[in-house]
Scaffold this motif. Sequence first.
Motif, short mmCIF file in Angstrom:
data_model
loop_
_atom_site.label_atom_id
_atom_site.label_comp_id
_atom_site.label_asym_id
_atom_site.label_seq_id
_atom_site.Cartn_x
_atom_site.Cartn_y
_atom_site.Cartn_z
N LYS A 51 31.28 53.18 48.91
CA LYS A 51 32.56 52.50 48.83
C LYS A 51 33.21 52.79 47.48
O LYS A 51 32.55 53.22 46.54
N LEU A 52 34.51 52.56 47.40
CA LEU A 52 35.22 52.64 46.13
C LEU A 52 34.83 51.41 45.31
O LEU A 52 35.19 50.29 45.65
N ASN A 53 34.07 51.62 44.23
CA ASN A 53 33.64 50.51 43.39
C ASN A 53 34.68 50.25 42.31
O ASN A 53 35.01 51.14 41.52
N VAL A 54 35.18 49.02 42.31
CA VAL A 54 36.26 48.63 41.41
C VAL A 54 35.82 47.40 40.63
O VAL A 54 35.38 46.41 41.23
N VAL A 55 35.94 47.45 39.31
CA VAL A 55 35.64 46.29 38.47
C VAL A 55 36.95 45.78 37.88
O VAL A 55 37.79 46.56 37.42
N THR A 56 37.15 44.46 37.92
CA THR A 56 38.38 43.87 37.41
C THR A 56 38.06 42.94 36.24
O THR A 56 36.98 42.34 36.18
N SER A 57 39.03 42.77 35.34
CA SER A 57 38.79 42.00 34.13
C SER A 57 38.97 40.50 34.33
O SER A 57 38.43 39.71 33.57
N PHE A 58 39.75 40.09 35.33
CA PHE A 58 39.91 38.65 35.59
C PHE A 58 40.52 38.44 36.98
O PHE A 58 40.86 39.39 37.67
N TYR A 59 40.66 37.16 37.39
CA TYR A 59 40.90 36.82 38.78
C TYR A 59 42.13 37.46 39.43
O TYR A 59 42.02 37.99 40.55
N PRO A 60 43.33 37.42 38.84
CA PRO A 60 44.49 37.98 39.56
C PRO A 60 44.30 39.44 39.97
O PRO A 60 44.76 39.85 41.04
N LEU A 61 43.62 40.22 39.13
CA LEU A 61 43.38 41.62 39.48
C LEU A 61 42.29 41.74 40.54
O LEU A 61 42.33 42.63 41.39
N TYR A 62 41.33 40.85 40.49
CA TYR A 62 40.31 40.79 41.53
C TYR A 62 40.96 40.49 42.88
O TYR A 62 40.63 41.12 43.90
N ASN A 74 34.67 47.96 47.16
CA ASN A 74 33.78 46.91 46.66
C ASN A 74 34.33 46.47 45.31
O ASN A 74 34.29 47.22 44.34
N VAL A 75 34.89 45.25 45.28
CA VAL A 75 35.57 44.77 44.08
C VAL A 75 34.70 43.74 43.38
O VAL A 75 34.25 42.76 43.99
N ILE A 76 34.47 43.95 42.11
CA ILE A 76 33.62 43.08 41.29
C ILE A 76 34.45 42.50 40.15
O ILE A 76 35.06 43.25 39.39
N ASN A 77 34.48 41.18 40.05
CA ASN A 77 35.19 40.54 38.94
C ASN A 77 34.21 40.25 37.81
O ASN A 77 33.11 39.75 38.05
N MET A 78 34.61 40.54 36.59
CA MET A 78 33.70 40.39 35.46
C MET A 78 33.52 38.94 35.03
O MET A 78 32.48 38.57 34.49
N ILE A 79 34.53 38.09 35.25
CA ILE A 79 34.50 36.73 34.72
C ILE A 79 34.12 35.74 35.81
O ILE A 79 34.75 35.69 36.85
N PRO A 80 33.09 34.91 35.59
CA PRO A 80 32.70 33.93 36.60
C PRO A 80 33.76 32.86 36.79
O PRO A 80 34.61 32.63 35.93
N ALA A 81 33.69 32.17 37.93
CA ALA A 81 34.60 31.06 38.20
C ALA A 81 34.44 29.99 37.13
O ALA A 81 33.33 29.69 36.68
N GLY A 82 35.56 29.41 36.70
CA GLY A 82 35.52 28.33 35.74
C GLY A 82 35.60 28.75 34.29
O GLY A 82 35.63 27.90 33.40
N VAL A 83 35.66 30.06 34.03
CA VAL A 83 35.69 30.56 32.65
C VAL A 83 37.10 31.02 32.31
O VAL A 83 37.72 31.76 33.06
N GLU A 84 37.60 30.58 31.16
CA GLU A 84 38.95 30.91 30.71
C GLU A 84 38.94 32.31 30.09
O GLU A 84 38.17 32.58 29.18
N PRO A 85 39.76 33.25 30.59
CA PRO A 85 39.64 34.66 30.18
C PRO A 85 40.02 34.94 28.74
O PRO A 85 39.56 35.93 28.17
N HIS A 86 40.84 34.09 28.11
CA HIS A 86 41.22 34.33 26.72
C HIS A 86 40.00 34.27 25.80
O HIS A 86 40.01 34.88 24.73
N ASP A 87 38.99 33.51 26.19
CA ASP A 87 37.84 33.30 25.31
C ASP A 87 36.59 34.07 25.75
O ASP A 87 35.54 33.95 25.13
N TRP A 88 36.71 34.83 26.81
CA TRP A 88 35.55 35.55 27.35
C TRP A 88 35.45 36.92 26.73
O TRP A 88 36.45 37.55 26.37
N SER A 89 34.23 37.41 26.57
CA SER A 89 34.02 38.79 26.12
C SER A 89 32.86 39.38 26.92
O SER A 89 31.94 38.65 27.31
N PRO A 90 32.89 40.69 27.19
CA PRO A 90 31.87 41.30 28.05
C PRO A 90 30.52 41.42 27.36
O PRO A 90 30.41 41.45 26.13
N LYS A 91 29.49 41.53 28.20
CA LYS A 91 28.11 41.72 27.73
C LYS A 91 27.66 43.13 28.05
O LYS A 91 28.36 43.90 28.71
#
Length: 327
Positions: A51-62, A74-91
């Motif tokens: 499948k076309l694997n797509v990773v998104t940075s936050f919900y609207p793009l997901y 196959n779309v994967i969102n990086m930020i879990p539900a309930g987390v504010e994206p302004h304060d999140w950083s990737p691992k």
Amino acid sequence: MDDNRWQVDVRVFKKSWFRYRFAAAAASLAVLIIFTAGCGPSGQGKLVEGKLNVVTSFYPLYFLGQQIGGADANVINMIPAGVEPHDWSPKSQDLDTVSKAQLFLYNGAGLEGWVDDFLEGLPGNSKLQTVEVSKGIQKISGNPEDEDDHPDKGHVDPHTWVSPKSMIIMAKTVLDRFSEADPAHKDAYEANYKVLEGKLSALDKQYADTLATVKKKDIVTSHQAFGYLARDYGLKQVAIMGLSPDAEPKARDLLNITKFVKANGIQYIFFEELVSDEIAKTLAREAHVQTMVLNPLEGLTPKQASKGEDYFSLMQTNLQNLVQALQ
């Protein structure tokens, strides 16, 4: 109300803010553990072969990726539900996942401050294509009329997706890049986009027609996230905090907003669910008005995710709340 009183309220807000951040982080961790123990949440998936694997940075793009990708992506969102994206950083595990995907969708316009350093960490053999989804939208500068000492002055407002008009442009950008990356399924992506574009256009018309009839045009918000919505539908936004929802308001600003609320007959002060509502409630008490949610759609709460809420349902709720506040 004098500046000294507001100074005390700001200090109280900061203490509440840090308690909120700790509680939110704990809640998000709990949600993540629960999901990990089960079959895994939407947005926290794994790469899928074929499948076309797509990773998104936050919900609207997901949301856009899922709507346009359908069964072929196959779309994967990086930020879990309930987390504010302004304060999140990737691992590190996020970098590993992204490096093996075909597309990475991020908003741009300064929303993801981590994105440049993150992409520099990709391995040399990665075939990842990056997409700045807000590209092509006429941007709004942060607080252009504010005084020189405002921290957001001159910054670009990244909250493009809150306006259906902008979301239509963003959807077309996603369609084009999906079709380029996976031409074998171009027809399916175009068919999915046509359905989505029709719904977004209907939502745009509903916003335009409905908000053209309201008596008032001023909205007071806790977070300066509604500039594109205000621009596109004839409203005026007065924000307590800046482009980042944890920007610290000044006592002088709070005093001025209180005077504005009283002078202009504002009945509601809007707050959002992913950040503390302490300052909004404090200001509302001082001005003798009520509070109400106006959702910037930066992410879903765990409850919203479990109920199947999405961009369209939340935007409908936003419109209902705007109409109630602006009558």
